[in-house]
Write a protein that holds these residues in place. Structure first.
Motif, PDB file in Angstrom:
ATOM      1  N   VAL A 110     -47.110 -18.998  11.885  1.00 53.04           N
ATOM      2  CA  VAL A 110     -47.846 -17.835  12.388  1.00 53.04           C
ATOM      3  C   VAL A 110     -48.338 -17.041  11.181  1.00 53.04           C
ATOM      4  O   VAL A 110     -47.565 -16.758  10.270  1.00 53.04           O
ATOM      5  CB  VAL A 110     -46.953 -16.966  13.298  1.00 53.04           C
ATOM      6  CG1 VAL A 110     -47.622 -15.628  13.602  1.00 53.04           C
ATOM      7  CG2 VAL A 110     -46.645 -17.722  14.584  1.00 53.04           C
ATOM      8  N   ARG A 111     -49.611 -16.671  11.168  1.00 55.95           N
ATOM      9  CA  ARG A 111     -50.168 -16.043   9.979  1.00 55.95           C
ATOM     10  C   ARG A 111     -50.342 -14.530  10.142  1.00 55.95           C
ATOM     11  O   ARG A 111     -50.261 -14.010  11.249  1.00 55.95           O
ATOM     12  CB  ARG A 111     -51.458 -16.753   9.627  1.00 55.95           C
ATOM     13  CG  ARG A 111     -51.069 -18.240   9.283  1.00 55.95           C
ATOM     14  CD  ARG A 111     -52.048 -18.933   8.459  1.00 55.95           C
ATOM     15  NE  ARG A 111     -53.135 -19.413   9.298  1.00 55.95           N
ATOM     16  CZ  ARG A 111     -54.254 -19.927   8.793  1.00 55.95           C
ATOM     17  NH1 ARG A 111     -54.429 -19.991   7.486  1.00 55.95           N
ATOM     18  NH2 ARG A 111     -55.197 -20.357   9.587  1.00 55.95           N
ATOM     19  N   LEU A 112     -50.561 -13.851   9.032  1.00 59.31           N
ATOM     20  CA  LEU A 112     -50.514 -12.389   9.023  1.00 59.31           C
ATOM     21  C   LEU A 112     -51.801 -11.802   8.458  1.00 59.31           C
ATOM     22  O   LEU A 112     -52.247 -12.188   7.376  1.00 59.31           O
ATOM     23  CB  LEU A 112     -49.331 -11.912   8.182  1.00 59.31           C
ATOM     24  CG  LEU A 112     -47.940 -12.426   8.598  1.00 59.31           C
ATOM     25  CD1 LEU A 112     -46.879 -11.858   7.655  1.00 59.31           C
ATOM     26  CD2 LEU A 112     -47.633 -12.051  10.037  1.00 59.31           C
ATOM     27  N   HIS A 113     -52.342 -10.845   9.188  1.00 60.32           N
ATOM     28  CA  HIS A 113     -53.498 -10.092   8.697  1.00 60.32           C
ATOM     29  C   HIS A 113     -53.091  -8.646   8.472  1.00 60.32           C
ATOM     30  O   HIS A 113     -52.476  -8.019   9.337  1.00 60.32           O
ATOM     31  CB  HIS A 113     -54.649 -10.151   9.702  1.00 60.32           C
ATOM     32  CG  HIS A 113     -55.804  -9.272   9.314  1.00 60.32           C
ATOM     33  ND1 HIS A 113     -56.657  -9.589   8.283  1.00 60.32           N
ATOM     34  CD2 HIS A 113     -56.235  -8.070   9.786  1.00 60.32           C
ATOM     35  CE1 HIS A 113     -57.571  -8.637   8.148  1.00 60.32           C
ATOM     36  NE2 HIS A 113     -57.330  -7.693   9.051  1.00 60.32           N
ATOM     37  N   LEU A 114     -53.483  -8.093   7.336  1.00 61.63           N
ATOM     38  CA  LEU A 114     -53.211  -6.692   7.016  1.00 61.63           C
ATOM     39  C   LEU A 114     -54.495  -5.891   7.161  1.00 61.63           C
ATOM     40  O   LEU A 114     -55.467  -6.136   6.443  1.00 61.63           O
ATOM     41  CB  LEU A 114     -52.685  -6.579   5.579  1.00 61.63           C
ATOM     42  CG  LEU A 114     -52.519  -5.165   5.021  1.00 61.63           C
ATOM     43  CD1 LEU A 114     -51.598  -4.314   5.891  1.00 61.63           C
ATOM     44  CD2 LEU A 114     -51.975  -5.229   3.590  1.00 61.63           C
ATOM     45  N   ARG A 161     -42.807 -11.480   7.277  1.00 59.83           N
ATOM     46  CA  ARG A 161     -43.275 -12.687   6.584  1.00 59.83           C
ATOM     47  C   ARG A 161     -42.252 -13.826   6.724  1.00 59.83           C
ATOM     48  O   ARG A 161     -42.620 -14.983   6.982  1.00 59.83           O
ATOM     49  CB  ARG A 161     -43.477 -12.374   5.090  1.00 59.83           C
ATOM     50  CG  ARG A 161     -44.016 -13.529   4.276  1.00 59.83           C
ATOM     51  CD  ARG A 161     -45.512 -13.590   4.352  1.00 59.83           C
ATOM     52  NE  ARG A 161     -46.079 -14.891   4.084  1.00 59.83           N
ATOM     53  CZ  ARG A 161     -47.360 -15.186   4.259  1.00 59.83           C
ATOM     54  NH1 ARG A 161     -48.207 -14.280   4.719  1.00 59.83           N
ATOM     55  NH2 ARG A 161     -47.822 -16.374   3.999  1.00 59.83           N
ATOM     56  N   ALA A 162     -40.998 -13.468   6.579  1.00 61.83           N
ATOM     57  CA  ALA A 162     -39.940 -14.485   6.657  1.00 61.83           C
ATOM     58  C   ALA A 162     -39.831 -15.082   8.058  1.00 61.83           C
ATOM     59  O   ALA A 162     -39.483 -16.249   8.223  1.00 61.83           O
ATOM     60  CB  ALA A 162     -38.603 -13.883   6.232  1.00 61.83           C
ATOM     61  N   LEU A 163     -40.144 -14.273   9.058  1.00 62.09           N
ATOM     62  CA  LEU A 163     -40.133 -14.774  10.443  1.00 62.09           C
ATOM     63  C   LEU A 163     -41.335 -15.682  10.715  1.00 62.09           C
ATOM     64  O   LEU A 163     -41.216 -16.709  11.377  1.00 62.09           O
ATOM     65  CB  LEU A 163     -40.265 -13.603  11.420  1.00 62.09           C
ATOM     66  CG  LEU A 163     -39.049 -12.876  11.921  1.00 62.09           C
ATOM     67  CD1 LEU A 163     -39.499 -11.745  12.845  1.00 62.09           C
ATOM     68  CD2 LEU A 163     -38.134 -13.834  12.676  1.00 62.09           C
ATOM     69  N   ALA A 164     -42.483 -15.242  10.241  1.00 64.77           N
ATOM     70  CA  ALA A 164     -43.738 -15.868  10.673  1.00 64.77           C
ATOM     71  C   ALA A 164     -44.068 -17.136   9.889  1.00 64.77           C
ATOM     72  O   ALA A 164     -44.519 -18.131  10.463  1.00 64.77           O
ATOM     73  CB  ALA A 164     -44.884 -14.861  10.537  1.00 64.77           C
TER      74      ALA A 164
END
Ligand SMILES: [Ca+2]
Ligand SMILES: [Ca+2]
Ligand SMILES: [Ca+2]
Ligand SMILES: [Ca+2]
Ligand SMILES: [Ca+2]
Ligand SMILES: [Ca+2]
Lengths: 340, 340, 340, 340
Positions: D164-168, D156-159
């Motif tokens: 850049v977004r994150l999907h779980l 999360r801290a990188l993206a």
């Protein structure tokens, strides 16, 4: 509330819920749900086709059927108010690259002259080739109209020799069958693929079936999963569909009578609003001009839900959850409102 | 051989080739080709638009223009014989998910009543929303017909207030301009995006231009590359386009005269084959029924190439590489054949 | 200016322009341009394939080749910095539904262990099936590296028996051929489809060629048009390609020598910036950490254009428009800057 | 039969069926099913998100979530055995044009170094931009492994700072939660969109939920219909999901104990087949080389169903329909077979 907005609002009955609870289930993604199998075979048989696929919606059954007939970049022809081109959010183009051209018919019927003019099979490497034609029977946005059987036969005779294939959007084919007495399979066999819906007049909570050749259905099964619509223990829903086939087809005649009853009452109050002779099944469309929005609102205030489906057009659909008393009451309310 | 199959067959002239050889070039994928820049600005200016994009074909210019106006799953309306829906192999659906509905007009004109009936902007989450309407001017498959300016203005007046946008397929807008004297920008400003073609009557070997708002063109540039149609030292081709704009617009009047000359000769021989009054630009369509295939074959044997564009319909297109003598000779050959 | 940003910036020479002006042309959309035909046959022959298709870009040639090998929803495997997955803007997914998985190799080479681990042909109705593997030779973003021939042969031996097919992105296959002496056809025959580019080191203004089986190329021709990239009198560009094949292949050895010369000079000034042994063809990648952006800027101020291609990485590409004197001058400028 | 092929095979219990029969329903396509609403709000709340959407499958929830984060032609990064890239039949590419690159990790974990190397946000008009990263927790094909919370926080801290977004993909997030005690919302809040599945270990017959920002979920609802996966009286299924949330989360600890019990027994018989320390949740993967197919067959003959998930790899998954006795019996059968 008497909800005449659509026959999709039907809720499962107690007996249907009991059938669902008692269903034997399995993992349908693995092809192991016996109740789903039973439904798929039953519907395919009714429609005179080899195989069936249980889908989460009629839109999906239509899109999977059309996909099996039309390659990306090829063309599907249909009437301009058909569900496939109006109410499926462009799905056919979005995930399969199907392009469409349309004809216009006031009753939503097949226009054989338009088909002759538009149809361009095997058009070579520069022009779009017509691969298939879709017909909706009954035609929802045209007012639940029934496609004349003779025209469907002529369409088949036109299309088959030149390799153009036919898809039947039979979401309400049950209604056409009950209204005309024509066997489901007699309709079904004129088409290469057929969709029917269980969750409208038949009253199941969820589900449609696509019927067609076994190879096309096998491919449609993979594409159903590719679209994220494979389901696991779907037998609980298929059981509702089987129950509906056993108990809810014949009674559609009541829905048709209720629709006519409402149309008669409204026409008596305002003959310009509707010609009852055009009410062939369970859909009534009132042409009330500027009064449409107000009519819908006032009817709702009186406990009768209806919907606007075009400029000046109010639509009512009768169904399983509308009793004879409901229909009489709705007729009274609407007649009063158009008279006003 | 007198090749009347299409105006796409035009070959670069010696003077055009000299202009190409002398062009300053750069890497257009990096936006560094000065001749491409000059062409893009020139065409955008002629059409009354902010920016232009040089593309490898008119099909690509159309598809990029429509993409900028229509989101996946939304709808484009057009006449049923429009190039976008007949001759672009379903591209709009295939790579951008555009769905289409069509009206029918014998002259390929905008049918304002049909537009009123079909147009459904902002149709909500269940129905297809109409996002744009495409108009072809001149309309190729309808016979090089010119869209009446007044109808285009009414179309704008209908569409703009409800947020429906307009694309002009102006592959042969040059011909409409020369035939009517209406300024290119007067046509262009009625539309949100416009495509024009340099490789048809104008005689360039390759290329079209899409004109529109700067932001839309910037996005179209990225999508052009995404479709694999970015090009490097494209200035050699842009130079041909600039040459054509300088030297080949006015002379389209000759092509129109040649088309009329041929139509007159054929009509004299067989008045049922063509009404010369319908020949507005450089396209002639002969309606010769069963004789179509034979006519094309026999004309070819006499050195005149034509094409079949529909049942019983033979199409001729005049252009830069058809001289006055060629036109007279073709008129004689065709008149003789229809008379027979 | 000495432009080392890419070999795409090459401009047509006077002799090439003369060849273009003298070319016989026709309408290539109708398959009638003799110069295009000649180029397509010539390249197919050089690569040991049946047929060729002249395309506007290498991206398009790659995407059309991959489309012929991979169905929608199937998988293409490649190295993680391959052009097909980095520099084609997702085209393979966007218009054909190709999904990709990648391996990582410092030299951009085929990693046979990764291929064994990833490759899943005929994976059934629930899992993604691997349909093809793409290899880039030389590999641009890895530094113009040449794929070891033995690994390509092993890849073929792994893939062919299980029906996984191979695409060669040979945009710079000419460079691999000149660097190794391996015949173009020896590379070409190991793959099912091959793309090569004419507008990079070979110096043509526009164009690539896809080579493969005749049936695949015929289909690719239709899809080229569907993507809006059919072109008319493309012979003017094909003539440049033919000229380049005649005159510009052998001289790539000069570009390679120039690249090594620059690498040697830089390495002497700062051995950590580049190992000259890694410079196999016309690409030099300098690893200069935080100094990258400053280096590019200062080199430009000295008349040498370079580019950043990753964190800390500066890329130089030698080509036709970079003379021996240019290379020496660039070497001096860059050595000075890394020393500083 | 003890069915350890997958936790998808779970069948609704009698109490769950009773909850389904008693559910209040409505037409969910019209947004009127109260039980669906209740489920969507409940799950969104558990995951720390604004809104939820009930979908027919986890594949659909994943694809709709990714669609909301990644535009056509942009890139999603994930581990090479992730469900989104292995088991969704290329859906992300097929209907939304998402391109993918992958890293490799033996435990299926996030590889932060790989993410740093691959991630390329806002890559400009020539290169693919990384729009999102997908993480699967637990990771099915890696053996039900739990993603280390610290690595997710670093991701999360990188993206986040670079957009850049994150999907779980949380199909089995319940298992991670039960195994680690980390709150569902603590996992959920690290991601922009989250999918969870109700029809695997939780035992509901059909259904998943996508959670995310309200605006993204509203768009996903329209796209769900566009894909043909809108459903009508879906409350009958949502009721099963609500029942599962009330009664079947805590008991996943039993499944984990059963998986460990089986792994222990097998490891005692053949330590090379499995390291019990790697069994973190309800998945056991046995590495038995050439014996895999035979083992699956012989276990089935003894009444224990398992599956091959890769070369030499046999997978067992424990679940609601596998009792403690079943687990002991399966352990005995498998230990015997690997010993042989
Ligand atoms: Ca219902
Ligand atoms: Ca009632
Ligand atoms: Ca031309
Ligand atoms: Ca060049
Ligand atoms: Ca120079
Ligand atoms: Ca289940």
């Amino acid at each position: 509330m008497i909800d005449l907005r659509s026959d999709t609002v039907t809720r499962p009955t107690a007996a249907m819920l009991a059938a669902m609870s008692g269903a034997e289930t399995g993992d349908d993604v693995y092809g192991e749900d016996p109740t789903v199998h039973a439904l798929e075979e039953r519907v395919a048989g009714l429609l005179g086709h080899e195989a069936g696929l249980f889908t989460v919606s009629g839109s999906l059954a239509n899109a999977l059927g059309v996909r099996s007939l039309v390659a990306p970049g090829q063309e599907l022809l249909c009437e301009e108010r058909a569900h496939v081109v109006r109410a499926e959010l462009g799905a056919h183009a979005v995930w399969h690259g199907v392009t469409t051209r349309t004809w216009s018919d006031p009753r939503g019927h097949v226009d054989l002259d338009a088909v002759r003019r538009l149809m361009t099979p095997d058009a070579g490497p520069y022009l779009v080739s017509t691969a298939a034609i879709a017909v909706e029977n009954t035609h929802n946005f045209a007012g639940g109209t029934v496609q004349p059987l003779e025209a469907l036969r002529e369409l088949r005779a036109l299309a088959e020799p030149v390799g153009v294939r036919l898809h039947l959007d039979g979401a309400r084919l049950w209604n056409a069958h009950v209204a005309t007495g024509v066997a489901l399979a007699e309709y079904g066999r004129l088409f290469d693929t057929v969709s029917v819906c269980l969750s409208k007049g038949l009253g199941a909570p969820v589900g449609s079936v696509l019927a067609g050749p076994a190879a096309a259905i096998a491919e449609a099964r993979v594409w159903r999963k590719r679209l994220g619509a494979g389901w696991r223990q779907a037998g609980v829903l298929a059981a509702a569909g089987l129950y509906a086939l056993d108990h809810h087809i014949g009674r559609l005649a009541d829905d048709h009578a209720h629709a006519r009853l409402i149309a008669d009452a409204v026409a008596e109050a305002d003959p310009s609003a509707v010609d009852p002779a055009t009410v062939e099944t369970n859909v009534v469309i009132l042409d009330v001009g500027d009064r449409a929005a107000g009519l819908v609102e006032r009817a709702a205030a009186e406990g009768v839900l209806t919907g606007v489906v075009g400029p000046g057009l109010v639509r009512l659909i009768t169904h399983l959850d509308v009793s004879a008393d409901d229909a009489k009451r709705a007729a009274g309310v609407l007649a009063e409102l158009v008279r006003a």
